[in-house]
Write a protein that holds these residues in place. Structure first.
Motif, PDB file in Angstrom:
ATOM      1  N   HIS A  13      33.159  44.886  31.137  1.00 46.03           N
ATOM      2  CA  HIS A  13      32.984  43.707  30.292  1.00 46.03           C
ATOM      3  C   HIS A  13      32.565  44.117  28.885  1.00 46.03           C
ATOM      4  O   HIS A  13      33.020  43.529  27.903  1.00 46.03           O
ATOM      5  CB  HIS A  13      31.933  42.778  30.899  1.00 46.03           C
ATOM      6  N   GLY A  14      31.708  45.120  28.790  1.00 49.21           N
ATOM      7  CA  GLY A  14      31.284  45.607  27.482  1.00 49.21           C
ATOM      8  C   GLY A  14      32.445  46.185  26.697  1.00 49.21           C
ATOM      9  O   GLY A  14      32.578  45.947  25.490  1.00 49.21           O
ATOM     10  N   ASN A 155      32.799  51.075  14.521  1.00 49.91           N
ATOM     11  CA  ASN A 155      31.687  50.345  13.909  1.00 49.91           C
ATOM     12  C   ASN A 155      31.396  49.018  14.597  1.00 49.91           C
ATOM     13  O   ASN A 155      30.404  48.363  14.260  1.00 49.91           O
ATOM     14  CB  ASN A 155      31.972  50.107  12.427  1.00 49.91           C
ATOM     15  N   SER A 156      32.246  48.632  15.557  1.00 46.65           N
ATOM     16  CA  SER A 156      31.915  47.437  16.339  1.00 46.65           C
ATOM     17  C   SER A 156      30.638  47.652  17.139  1.00 46.65           C
ATOM     18  O   SER A 156      29.997  46.689  17.574  1.00 46.65           O
ATOM     19  CB  SER A 156      33.076  47.085  17.277  1.00 46.65           C
ATOM     20  N   SER A 157      30.267  48.916  17.335  1.00 48.03           N
ATOM     21  CA  SER A 157      29.028  49.224  18.060  1.00 48.03           C
ATOM     22  C   SER A 157      27.797  48.713  17.316  1.00 48.03           C
ATOM     23  O   SER A 157      26.742  48.504  17.918  1.00 48.03           O
ATOM     24  CB  SER A 157      28.909  50.731  18.274  1.00 48.03           C
ATOM     25  N   LEU A 158      27.925  48.496  15.987  1.00 50.06           N
ATOM     26  CA  LEU A 158      26.797  47.980  15.216  1.00 50.06           C
ATOM     27  C   LEU A 158      26.457  46.550  15.601  1.00 50.06           C
ATOM     28  O   LEU A 158      25.369  46.063  15.284  1.00 50.06           O
ATOM     29  CB  LEU A 158      27.103  48.052  13.716  1.00 50.06           C
ATOM     30  N   VAL A 164      24.393  41.360  19.712  1.00 48.45           N
ATOM     31  CA  VAL A 164      25.556  41.207  20.590  1.00 48.45           C
ATOM     32  C   VAL A 164      25.464  42.270  21.677  1.00 48.45           C
ATOM     33  O   VAL A 164      26.141  43.299  21.636  1.00 48.45           O
ATOM     34  CB  VAL A 164      26.878  41.329  19.798  1.00 48.45           C
ATOM     35  N   THR A 165      24.632  42.024  22.654  1.00 48.53           N
ATOM     36  CA  THR A 165      24.388  43.020  23.703  1.00 48.53           C
ATOM     37  C   THR A 165      25.520  43.068  24.721  1.00 48.53           C
ATOM     38  O   THR A 165      25.513  43.933  25.599  1.00 48.53           O
ATOM     39  CB  THR A 165      23.072  42.711  24.433  1.00 48.53           C
ATOM     40  N   GLN A 171      25.784  47.101  26.257  1.00 43.55           N
ATOM     41  CA  GLN A 171      25.745  47.237  27.713  1.00 43.55           C
ATOM     42  C   GLN A 171      25.277  48.637  28.116  1.00 43.55           C
ATOM     43  O   GLN A 171      24.564  48.798  29.109  1.00 43.55           O
ATOM     44  CB  GLN A 171      27.132  46.964  28.304  1.00 43.55           C
ATOM     45  N   THR A 172      25.680  49.630  27.334  1.00 45.21           N
ATOM     46  CA  THR A 172      25.258  51.001  27.624  1.00 45.21           C
ATOM     47  C   THR A 172      23.751  51.144  27.489  1.00 45.21           C
ATOM     48  O   THR A 172      23.089  51.788  28.316  1.00 45.21           O
ATOM     49  CB  THR A 172      25.955  51.986  26.674  1.00 45.21           C
ATOM     50  N   VAL A 173      23.193  50.542  26.457  1.00 44.47           N
ATOM     51  CA  VAL A 173      21.736  50.578  26.258  1.00 44.47           C
ATOM     52  C   VAL A 173      21.021  49.907  27.426  1.00 44.47           C
ATOM     53  O   VAL A 173      20.014  50.432  27.938  1.00 44.47           O
ATOM     54  CB  VAL A 173      21.357  49.902  24.930  1.00 44.47           C
ATOM     55  N   LEU A 174      21.515  48.753  27.847  1.00 46.32           N
ATOM     56  CA  LEU A 174      20.885  48.036  28.959  1.00 46.32           C
ATOM     57  C   LEU A 174      20.943  48.845  30.254  1.00 46.32           C
ATOM     58  O   LEU A 174      19.967  48.899  31.009  1.00 46.32           O
ATOM     59  CB  LEU A 174      21.569  46.683  29.151  1.00 46.32           C
TER      60      LEU A 174
END
Length: 215
Positions: A13-14, A155-158, A164-165, A171-174
């Motif tokens: 999903h991420g 840069n969408s990771s920003l 925008v989790t 999602q990786t951080v969570l």
């Protein structure tokens, strides 16, 4: 590997959300950037000045600062809409400045003689743009456009930094907070980004060969 194998749907999903953000951003940025490029080469001086100031100003602002300005600043003046589209709008306005210069470089690659010949035939500025300049300019900028798309994806990771989790990095951080396996979680995210960029690069190479303008 438990963080990935136990939650493939969350990770997937991420990845899907990151692709959605990137696709929407690039399409909107392409539309705005093309319009700015037309203004940059327009015979109307105010339009050229506006586009030049816009490009110079936006390219001087870090993307994360622009995202924070839109996400946290706009609500203070009463402009509130979904977080997804707030992020997409901010990123599109940012990348439109770079895309504008890419298109303008492609315009410069079109031989001047073709423009002069079109004008000699009595074509208007709009007809010259639509029938002669823009089609060739876009075909000359396939690789630069692909590089911009890769930059948009990375840069969408920003977006995770402004809330925008649901996207891949968020999602990786969570998952890392839950399983404490940074090597696995962030390594998997890195592999996903690498595969996406390789796919874009390969596709661009094929399109570049097929759409190359023969001189």
């Amino acid at each position: 590997m438990d963080a990935i194998t136990s939650h493939p749907d969350v990770f997937g999903h991420g990845l899907l959300m990151s692709l959605q953000i990137s696709a929407c951003t690039f399409v909107l940025a392409a539309a705005i950037g093309l319009l700015l490029a037309v203004c940059r080469i327009s015979p109307v001086r105010p339009l050229r000045l506006f586009a030049a100031v816009y490009v110079s100003t936006v390219r001087s602002v870090p993307l994360l600062v622009l995202l924070a300005l839109f996400v946290f600043g706009l609500p203070e003046i009463g402009l509130v809409y979904s977080l997804f589209w707030t992020v997409v709008t901010a990123m599109a306005l940012y990348w439109a400045a770079f895309l504008c210069e890419t298109v303008r470089a492609g315009v410069r690659a079109v031989p001047v003689g073709q423009t002069e010949a079109a004008r000699a035939l009595g074509m208007t500025f709009g007809q010259v743009l639509g029938s002669v300049i823009v089609p060739q300019a876009l075909r000359c900028t396939v690789q630069p456009m692909a590089s911009l798309l890769i930059a948009v994806v990375l840069n969408s990771s920003l977006a995770a930094a402004v809330g925008v989790t649901q996207e891949l990095t968020g999602q990786t951080v969570l998952l890392d907070q839950q399983y404490a396996q940074p090597l696995v979680t962030f390594g998997a995210a890195a592999v996903c980004y690498v595969l996406i960029t390789l796919a874009i690069g390969r596709t661009a190479a094929v399109l570049d060969r097929r759409l190359a303008v023969l001189r």
